[in-house]
Motif scaffolding. Structure first.
Motif, short mmCIF file in Angstrom:
data_model
loop_
_atom_site.label_atom_id
_atom_site.label_comp_id
_atom_site.label_asym_id
_atom_site.label_seq_id
_atom_site.Cartn_x
_atom_site.Cartn_y
_atom_site.Cartn_z
N ASN A 198 10.31 -4.76 -3.39
CA ASN A 198 9.34 -3.65 -3.35
C ASN A 198 9.31 -3.25 -4.85
OD1 ASN A 198 8.23 -1.09 -3.16
ND2 ASN A 198 9.51 -0.50 -1.23
N SER A 223 6.51 2.66 2.55
CA SER A 223 6.94 1.17 2.00
C SER A 223 8.10 0.64 2.19
CB SER A 223 6.41 1.34 0.21
OG SER A 223 7.62 1.90 -0.34
N SER A 262 7.95 -1.03 5.61
CA SER A 262 7.12 -2.38 5.22
C SER A 262 8.26 -3.30 4.85
CB SER A 262 5.95 -2.14 4.28
OG SER A 262 4.84 -1.81 4.83
N PRO A 295 -1.03 0.36 5.91
CA PRO A 295 -0.79 -0.85 5.01
C PRO A 295 -1.63 -1.94 5.18
CG PRO A 295 0.71 -1.24 6.71
CD PRO A 295 0.09 0.21 7.06
N HIS A 354 2.12 1.64 -3.49
CA HIS A 354 3.20 0.76 -3.72
C HIS A 354 2.97 -0.74 -3.22
CE1 HIS A 354 7.03 3.78 -3.40
NE2 HIS A 354 5.86 3.96 -4.16
N ASP A 392 0.87 -0.52 0.33
CA ASP A 392 1.19 0.43 1.37
C ASP A 392 1.31 1.75 0.38
OD1 ASP A 392 1.95 1.75 3.65
OD2 ASP A 392 3.63 0.26 4.00
#
Length: 429
Positions: free
Chosen positions: A358, A298, A301, A254, A383, A293
């Protein structure tokens, strides 16, 4: 924006998701997109057929001319000319349909994840965690706008004189507290592996479109008409647009960036709400964290970003809670969003200080932000994620209100090295 492939392959799921987000007329909007794309596809099919026929006719003309059949050749030429006119009309129809499809898709919000709760507004959000210690204040505790005046920290009237409501002037120790918070947030982001970016605070139309602020949602952005540029509502816009039209190697993901910027929001429709003091401003400071990412990573993350923001509030010693937003309260572009709120003991209310979202592939599709997979070298949409870490106005309000004492306002221990003082008081700065 959504993809036609997703809409056509998962129509029922898309409609159900949009209804969960309380997007009015979801079924009709999707049906309209599919119908408009059908017009485009039919025009494309007819155009391809005509081009193929024209190619055959061109060969036929050559053969006829070679054989001396000039009259027949001229007749075929006339047919080709007619086909060219038809093709022009088909191309225009196809282009118009394609443009219409894109405009329709831009007006459709992102689809929420299954984890997003049902609901219409803030009252339907789900509290997933609370933390921090409750504050015991003096009996004569004051709201932050009165504390700001008492200790000469923020001048709201001067801001009105210079610009207008929602543009406060920070003074003395109030200004130093702002700078201390900015540096603290940036240092904490750097310790967590974020690369600091210093982006422009005005962006072009393509950038606003890429992250979903344009077409403008409810007139929230300040527009510089002469140059067709926009003041940013958040550093998310310029930082995420670094990766517009970029293909990233999977090994480089990422990507973790942070940025401090001034942010500008018109706050259209907010009049009549609680706008006293720092509660709702048109210009404010904020540190943003942004990640790019892979789809597979994701979610992790997102959890790491939530932990980072929570860690900041713990170090600031503020009482907080984390909410998972319901479908009706999420932003246009989010797939899932968590809000962080701090409690103002003096105002007896929760103040939102961060949203961590997200966006799945929604922004990446607009941005054409892709990554090249290490295994098969194919490109896929990334993403994108972002979060406030943190927005300053309500943090400042919460610090002033929750840490007030008869002697002055105590500074959280983590900020003392940045401020150079331990109290906001009437002493010279």
């Amino acid at each position: 924006m959504l993809t036609l492939k997703l809409i056509t392959e998962q129509t029922e799921r898309v409609i159900k998701g949009l209804e969960k987000k309380h997007f009015n007329g979801a079924k009709e909007a999707i049906e309209k997109v599919i119908a408009t794309d059908k017009i485009r596809r039919e025009a494309q099919t007819k155009l391809d057929q005509n081009l193929s026929e024209s190619k055959k006719m061109a060969a036929q003309i050559g053969a006829l001319m070679k054989a001396g059949n000039k009259e027949e050749a001229e007749a075929v030429k006339a047919q080709v000319a007619q086909l060219k006119e038809v093709n022009k009309a088909l191309e225009a129809e196809m282009d118009a349909a394609q443009k219409s499809v894109i405009e329709q898709l831009c007006a459709i919000p992102n689809i929420p994840y299954d984890l997003v709760p049902e609901g219409v507004g803030a009252e339907d959000n789900v509290v997933v965690k609370t933390g921090g210690m409750e504050t015991e204040l003096p009996k004569d505790a004051l709201p932050h706008w009165e504390l700001a005046k008492k200790y000469d920290l923020i001048d709201f009237d001067l801001g009105v004189k210079i610009t207008g409501a929602g543009f406060p002037v920070y003074k003395g120790k109030g200004a130093r507290l702002q700078r201390a918070l900015i540096n603290f947030f940036l240092d904490e982001a750097r310790k967590s592996g974020y690369t600091e970016i210093m982006p422009p605070t005005v962006v072009n139309q393509a950038s606003g479109y890429g992250t979903g602020q344009l077409p403008d949602k409810e007139g929230q952005m300040y527009h510089c008409n002469l140059d067709d540029l926009y003041l940013i509502p958040t550093a998310e816009v310029p930082v995420t647009n670094i990766y517009r039209d970029v293909i990233i190697d999977e090994k480089d993901l990422p990507i973790k960036n942070c940025a401090y910027t001034q942010c500008f929001r018109r706050e259209a429709g907010s009049y009549g709400k609680d706008v006293r003091g720092l509660n709702r401003l048109h210009e404010f400071s904020k540190v943003e964290i942004v990640r790019i990412d892979t789809p597979e990573h994701s979610e992790q993350s997102h959890q790491e970003m939530l932990a980072h923001v929570e860690g900041l509030l713990q170090k600031l010693e503020l009482p907080y809670r984390i909410l998972r937003l319901c479908g009706g309260d999420m932003s246009f572009t989010s797939s899932i969003c968590y809000d962080f709120e701090v409690y103002s003991e003096a105002q007896k209310r929760w103040l939102e200080v961060s949203s961590v979202s997200n966006f799945d592939t929604y922004q990446a599709n607009r941005l054409k932000c892709r990554y090249r997979k290490a295994e098969d070298k194919k490109t896929e949409l990334c993403h994108t994620l972002n979060g406030s870490a943190l927005a300053l106005p309500r943090i400042v309000a919460a610090i002033m209100e929750n840490f007030q004492t008869p002697e002055g306002i105590r500074i959280p221990k983590c900020l003392v090295p940045y401020c150079g003082f331990e109290m906001l008081d009437e002493k010279p700065f």
